[in-house]
Design a protein around this motif. Sequence first.
Motif, short mmCIF file in Angstrom:
data_model
loop_
_atom_site.label_atom_id
_atom_site.label_comp_id
_atom_site.label_asym_id
_atom_site.label_seq_id
_atom_site.Cartn_x
_atom_site.Cartn_y
_atom_site.Cartn_z
N ILE A 165 -22.72 -38.69 -34.16
CA ILE A 165 -23.36 -38.24 -35.40
C ILE A 165 -24.47 -39.22 -35.81
N LYS A 166 -24.17 -40.52 -35.68
CA LYS A 166 -25.17 -41.52 -36.05
C LYS A 166 -26.41 -41.41 -35.16
N PRO A 220 -40.24 -35.42 -33.78
CA PRO A 220 -41.68 -35.12 -33.94
C PRO A 220 -41.94 -33.67 -34.32
N ASP A 221 -40.93 -32.80 -34.13
CA ASP A 221 -41.15 -31.38 -34.45
C ASP A 221 -39.86 -30.79 -35.01
N ALA A 222 -39.96 -29.59 -35.52
CA ALA A 222 -38.84 -28.91 -36.16
C ALA A 222 -37.75 -28.53 -35.16
N ALA A 241 -30.92 -31.60 -33.25
CA ALA A 241 -30.17 -32.79 -33.67
C ALA A 241 -29.21 -32.45 -34.80
N LEU A 242 -29.67 -31.63 -35.76
CA LEU A 242 -28.80 -31.24 -36.87
C LEU A 242 -27.63 -30.38 -36.38
N ILE A 267 -25.19 -32.73 -35.04
CA ILE A 267 -24.52 -33.42 -36.15
C ILE A 267 -23.42 -32.53 -36.74
N GLN A 268 -23.76 -31.27 -36.94
CA GLN A 268 -22.78 -30.34 -37.49
C GLN A 268 -21.57 -30.19 -36.57
N LYS A 269 -21.83 -30.13 -35.27
CA LYS A 269 -20.75 -30.03 -34.30
C LYS A 269 -19.86 -31.28 -34.33
#
Length: 464
Positions: free
Chosen positions: A252-253, A263-265, A271-272, A275-277
């Motif tokens: 997560i970190k 650099p882009d959406a 990545a998000l 993180i959620q996973k």
Amino acid sequence: MNSIRIRLFIILLLATGVVWFSAFFWIQQSTRAEVERVLDARLAESGQMVSSLISDRRIDVARGATLVEDQSPHTSGPTAGYSHKLSCQIWSLDGELVGKSGSAPTDSLSGQEPGFSDSLVEGEEWRVYTVINEELGVRVMVGDSHSVRDRLVRDVTTGLVLPALMILPVLAGLIWLSVRSGLRPLDRLAGGLSQRTADDLSAVDEIAMPREIRPVGAALNGLFARVNAQREREKAFTSFAAHELKTPLAGIKTQAQIASMAPDAATRKTALAHIQKGIGRTDRMVRQLLSLAALDGPEVGTTQEVDLSVLIRDVVQDLSRLAAAKNVAISVPDPSPLSVQTDPTLLSVALRNVVENAIAAAPESSEVSILSESTTDSIAISVLDRGPGIAEADRSRITDRFFRGPDASGEGSGLGLAIVETAIKRLGGQLQFAARAGGGEVVRLEVPPSMTCMTRRVYGKADD
């Protein structure tokens, strides 16, 4: 009274007192019998002596009665109370008093029959021996007072009791010292245990203990072994939990750093998602750790009547989002109502973890089935999936905490089936695993009949 030492001292002192008083009573009775025998012999000898002397004309009949008094000891000091207490009367066979000793009463000491007799004369009890001298036509009566006999017995027994009473304190002291000496091994054991540190769970030396205390040592060693095993399990649990939590938190970190520098959406979105996973995996592990900690504690929950179909429906509803995320359907054929007398919390925790594991193992677009049945022997809930199943080499360890087979996915923590086994054991039931025909696994939860209402009903029937 909580002191074993005092309790033993009192028991031994009372037992000794009972023995002592029993001996005293026996001595008193035997002394009385012996004194009676000796004094009766003295009466008989005196009576025969008087009769013989007056028959031989060695002494006048009138003075014959005083002969007994003259033969009595005239003493002073402790035995003075027994002087002049032997009394004699000589009566003619016609009932006339011929002679008597000075200490003898004026009334007849006895009746007409020869031999020993007891009589009450002038308010005092007498023991009398009577001799009939047919040649001279007289009756010789020799007697002594019962009060004298009683005093003699009392003085003899008092002479025995007083030294014994003086010895009693010494005896009590010896008993106390003996009890202290006998309980010294317990004192040593208590002293050795009090000096141990909290980490010292080594076994005590049973061989050096007296035979009577060895069961205590064996019980302590058994307790130390159980405490040590529990502590090792807790240490392993803490170590494994820290390790398993560290991995998703590190991920997560890392993903958070990637998202912040993306650099882009698209990169940020990926990545998000990671993180959620990771948060989901961490959340599941924390819930499992809390469940396992609760199950490892004291007995929890209460037995109550539960509608099994409602419990299954609630579990399915809680896991519906997880199943939808993998496109896995949960099938509960014919959810007919069934009342079960059980602990709903434990059964719900066990079923939830089994179904959650089944969803995690099931391939996408497959189905997880929950079948329930009640018989006269048990009530069972079976969860079936079409996943890869459990390898034969892993079946003996599948319920170990934090155990994950080599083919396990990275999503699990190895706690789910350990939680299930603990909960089912609390319910007094069994957890069974079996390979499913055509691929997959069947996990069966059985609850004993004592926790179920004996209602025969089948929710669904397995297709294999």
